[in-house]
Design a protein around this motif. Sequence first.
Motif: not given
Length: 338
Positions: A158-187
């Motif tokens: 149910k990833g599309a129904k979930m959310n996560y908090g960051t210190a703004g776009a293009l911070t490590t808070n943001d890039m970490g999850p982006k890399l994680l989602f790509d690694t997990l192939k969430l589509g």
Amino acid sequence: MLHSKLKVAAKPILLSALAVSACLAATVSWAKSDYPSHAITLITPYSTGGDSDLAARNFSAVAQKYLGQPVVVVNKPGASGVIGSDQGRLANPDGYTLLLSRPGSQAILPAISPTKTKYKWSDFTPIGLLELNPYGCYVRGDSPYKNFKDLEKALHAKGAKMNYGTAGALTTNDMGPKLLFDTLKLGDKVPTQIPYKGTGEATSALLAGQIDFSCSSIGPANGLIKAGNLRALFVTTPERLKSLPDVPTSKELGLAKMEQITGWSGISGPPGMPAEIVAKLWKAMEETGKDAAWIRATENAGSVPFIKGPTDAKTFTQGQYEVYHELGKSLGLIDQVK
């Protein structure tokens, strides 16, 4: 005769001009040697309570002993760190306005959003590096996700129904999850990002149950994790943290790519700073790095002392820029983030 008189008259004028020039040069030289003669402002480009704020305040509390003047921390959050960073870039290069450098504002934004960022990674005078910030992902203490595998299953379901908090776009808070989602192939099951002005605010939102999880430097959350208010799911360090021995590394979970994401802090200034002032500031940083009070405060914040000088700071920042530029290209993010 008139020509001769003009030549004679010109001599006092020339001598006077030379005297003024010499006087000005002496004044500038004296000003540099007298530096600092009053308080120094240290801009941190994120809000209070996060790792950048802690790093700035830990530094200011000790560095004034070696600079002989107060170091006043001023938080200038906004635009994922661009507002404060640009103020630091545009400041007078006299050494009285410095910037707390962070990966998001100094490397990630210039690498991934070059047309929207007002500066390049190299548009600052590097003075030194202070610390490294172990990075990880965590949930609230009473979350149903007891470990990373639980969160991974939820993301796939149910990833599309979930959310996560960051210190703004293009911070490590943001890039970490982006890399994680790509690694997990969430589509198409990627969670929604909720941006805040800093890690502290994102953590508060997590504690309030407004978001499902967050990823950031572990330091500011360390006490909350130990108290059970938050639960760390993994860290991106090569080895487990001594302070959190039960938390697995990303590599242990088959997420070795996540080791690319780490936090750090440094001190930089506007372009064109005189070498003499840079040398004085670096000397104070070097002494601060040996100070037991600073080491204790840094480690208590969950960070790792990492004192490096101007040349190493420039090389390190360039390396971080290149890491995130390649990561941005692989994820198709270059100038795509609004």
